[in-house]
Structures are given as C-alpha cells and as structure tokens.
Design an enzyme around this catalytic site. Structure first.
Site, mmCIF file in Angstrom:
data_model
loop_
_atom_site.group_PDB
_atom_site.id
_atom_site.type_symbol
_atom_site.label_atom_id
_atom_site.label_comp_id
_atom_site.label_asym_id
_atom_site.label_seq_id
_atom_site.Cartn_x
_atom_site.Cartn_y
_atom_site.Cartn_z
ATOM 1 N N HIS A 195 -8.032 -47.374 58.186
ATOM 2 C CA HIS A 195 -8.190 -46.178 59.020
ATOM 3 C C HIS A 195 -8.553 -46.502 60.465
ATOM 4 C CE1 HIS A 195 -12.659 -46.235 57.963
ATOM 5 N NE2 HIS A 195 -12.720 -45.855 59.224
ATOM 6 N N ASP A 241 -7.777 -48.630 51.884
ATOM 7 C CA ASP A 241 -8.372 -48.666 53.216
ATOM 8 C C ASP A 241 -8.613 -50.096 53.692
ATOM 9 O OD1 ASP A 241 -9.153 -47.525 55.585
ATOM 10 O OD2 ASP A 241 -11.233 -47.188 54.963
ATOM 11 N N SER A 278 -16.857 -49.205 61.158
ATOM 12 C CA SER A 278 -15.767 -49.354 60.203
ATOM 13 C C SER A 278 -15.124 -50.724 60.306
ATOM 14 C CB SER A 278 -14.675 -48.314 60.463
ATOM 15 O OG SER A 278 -15.025 -47.071 59.944
#
Length: 410
Positions: free
Chosen positions: A144, A175, A258
């Site tokens: 992402h 992911d 992230s």
C-alpha cells in the site's frame, strides 16, 4: 486498475478540480477505527503529502517537528482483532525481554529507507518506509506504500543520496512489495529473524519514517500483545481487505511507519508494520495498537517475486492491470460495482462502458461490490485479455472482451 471514488473527503480548504486521468489511489492505507472494533479502517501508515487531492480520505497529516512524540493515552490494553491467535494485554503479568540496545537499533537504521512515491495523475506523494534485504539493493515494504504510484525514490537511513527505485513485484492481498534501488551495491542489510518464535509479552521496537518527516528512522519501543491475528482493513471508499496471521503490538506507530521493521531484543527483524487502530478519527496522530506482517510470511512472498514466476496473488514487475473505470462504493447498486467515471481511450471505454453501468463479473469472477472488483483485478495482469460483463441503467446485459492496459501497481 480501479479508482474508488469518495465524495466525503475531508479537506482544510476547498477541494481542487479532479485530475484529468481517472487513475487509482494507493492501496487503502492501514487500520483506523476505535480499538474496541474488530473491523479496522485502514489508514496508510504511509503519510500523505497533499499536492492535489487527499488520497484514501487522508488529509493534512502534520509533518511539522523533528521528533516523534509518544501519544497520550498510551497503555490502554488493546483488543485482539477478529479471528484466532494468542493475545496478551500489556500489564497482564507477562515478563518482557530486554528492549533492543541502542547499538542494535543504530545498525538496523543503516538498512532502513525512507520511501517517497508520486501518485499517478499528479494527485500527491506518499511517504513510507522500507528495509534493505540484499546488498544489491532489494527493499521490502508494504504494497500500500507504492500502490497507485508512478515514481519511487528512497533515501537510506534518511540521509545522503536520493535513489530511484523500481517495483520488482508485489502481492496486494498480503500487502507486500519488493523494490530495487537503482545504481547501488554493497549495502548494509537488516538481519531477518524468525517470526514463528515471537510470543505475547515480548519486547520489540518499531522503526520508520514517522509522519514522513525523513531523517534517521524514528524508533518507538513496544510489546507484542498477540500473534496470529486477523483484521479487516478498510478505507473511506468502503474498499476493504482481510489480513491474516498478523503480530499485534502495543507501540506508538504513526503514519509513515508502513513498511518499517519491527525488531526483537537482538535487533533482528520479526515483522513489518502494516496497520494501526485508533479512536482518533480519520486523521489519528498515532496509535498504540499496531499490526505487523510476520517476517516469515513477507519473505515467502519475496522468494516468489525473486523467482520471477507470477501467481494469481503475486505480480512480477511494476505494471498493474488497468481497466480505466472509476467506481463508487456509496449510494449505488448492490449487485455489482457502479461505474461513475471513465478514462477516455481506456480498455473499458473501448468496450463501451459508460457512467451508470454496473460491472457484475470480470473473467468469470463474480463482482457484487467495489471490493469484489478490486479483488478480481488483483488476480489479473496487464496485457491480459478478459471478459467484462455489465448491465446498463435499463437493466440490459452486455459483455465484451478487453485487453487490460498497463497502469501503476495495484
């Protein structure tokens, strides 16, 4: 590729006109919902710098200040996400291992990269984190962080040379993405640990590009509070995905983290930050309930990408399949994905789809929602010829064979 349209994006100023190209935003960014909810709304722990419009409903993340602050209210016992797995709340009596030493953290820092990616259509940039796993410059990060982007740069340890990077492959459902830094060799790498040995109560540290500020990766200490967790992560358009087998941590992670490493007391990477839950609304500054992909699972995807063999889950290369429609999950038909916009000259436009049509299947995969359409697209490849079935506003059925174009990674 698809774009989830959202009519309810928050903004600090009047929204700019929409970009001319209907191209997809990044894969919905990480969980954000009240900690007691087992359905987490995904906010990109990738910090978003707005240039044109907000992405995934994120607007105005503050990137002022040079250091990360520990969030107020830390210490609330997080609830396990839906599904099985073991879980231990902080303060439950588990004895944590010694925290990672400053020396081990400093060593890991030298193999952590700040990632900046440009969104397609000139809609902004996304900042996230990655970790170098080979001396030749392969970087592990979240899908992402780079989904829907057309240009990626990285900076090792948040300083020095800014390098261009390309996508070697990705697995959107897991992911996980693998990048290649251009023009480098002999890089320091993270030490990959064994996530199967992680247990609740163990002390960890999370490192990342906090709030997209750049510089030496910020570190926050934390504790493992659960393993084998399952969460459903969704964005403001209603698009969602389920992630399984996650490590749940109590640590002050923030947007920008992230793709960053979660390390054990020895400085070995045991997980990769992927999502966080917060009661702070659509723009939380931090969360003490985070989720990480076990490094064993992430490295299994890496091995598949390195083999160069695509599967229904793993894409090889940086091109994603592009259909050319914008779809909406709000106030539309319940029997498919309603088209609300079309890119001129796209495969969908050439097939005759128009705004108001409802897509009901792609290549034999039933589509009952926007999420179904996203899932179907993840199983396809750029250049593949597929059958698209839809009905128009009168209910008349249509189908056409279309060759999917190349677009940004999903």
């Amino acid at each position: 590729m698809l774009e989830g349209m959202d009519d309810d994006l928050a903004s600090a100023s009047p929204p700019p006109p929409p970009p001319p190209a209907l191209e997809p935003p990044p894969w919905p960014p990480g969980p954000v919902r009240p900690p007691h909810s087992r359905h987490a709304t995904r906010w990109a722990l990738a910090a978003t710098t707005l240039v044109a419009v907000a992405t995934g409903g994120l607007v105005g993340w503050s990137v002022s200040g040079a250091t990360r602050q520990q969030p107020t209210g830390a210490g609330t016992a997080p609830k396990p996400a839906s599904g099985g797995g073991s879980s231990t709340a902080p303060g439950s009596g588990a004895t944590p291992a010694p925290s990672s030493s400053s020396a081990s953290v400093a060593t890991v820092d030298q193999a952590v990269v700040d990632i900046t990616a440009t969104l397609s259509g000139g809609r902004g940039t996304v900042a996230g984190t990655g970790m170098v796993i080979t001396p030749s410059g392969e970087v592990l990060t979240n899908n992402h962080v780079i989904a829907g982007t057309t240009s990626i740069t990285v900076q090792i340890d948040g300083q020095g040379t800014v390098y261009h990077a390309t996508v070697l492959g990705d697995d959107p459902a897991a992911d996980v993405a693998l990048l290649q830094i251009s023009g480098v060799s002999g890089l320091r790498t993270v030490t990959v640990g064994d996530s199967s040995s992680v247990s609740a109560g163990e002390s960890i540290a999370a490192l990342g590009n906090a709030l997209g500020q750049g510089g030496t990766p910020a570190e926050v200490p934390g504790t493992v509070t659960g393993t084998g967790q399952t969460i459903t992560a969704s964005d403001s358009t209603g698009t969602s995905e389920t992630l399984n087998g996650l490590i749940q941590i109590d640590a002050g992670i923030v947007p920008g983290d992230s793709g960053g490493p979660v390390i054990d007391a020895a400085g070995h990477v045991v997980g990769m930050v992927t999502a966080g839950s917060s009661s702070g609304g659509p723009q939380p500054d931090a969360t003490t309930t985070g989720f990480a992909i076990p490094v064993n699972s992430a490295m299994a995807v890496v091995a598949q990408i390195q083999s160069g063999t695509a599967t229904t889950a793993v894409h090889i290369g940086g091109d994603g399949p592009f259909l050319g429609v914008a779809v909406s999950a709000r106030g539309v038909a319940a029997d498919g994905a309603t088209v609300v916009g079309m890119q001129p000259g796209s495969p969908a436009a050439s097939a005759g789809l128009v705004a108001g049509d409802v897509i009901t299947s792609v290549e034999g995969i039933p589509v009952g929602s926007v999420q179904d359409l996203n899932t179907a697209m993840q199983r396809l490849s750029a250049g593949q010829t597929v059958t698209v079935v839809w009905h128009d506003a009168t209910g008349a059925q249509h189908s056409a064979r279309v060759a999917l174009a190349s677009g940004p990674p999903l």
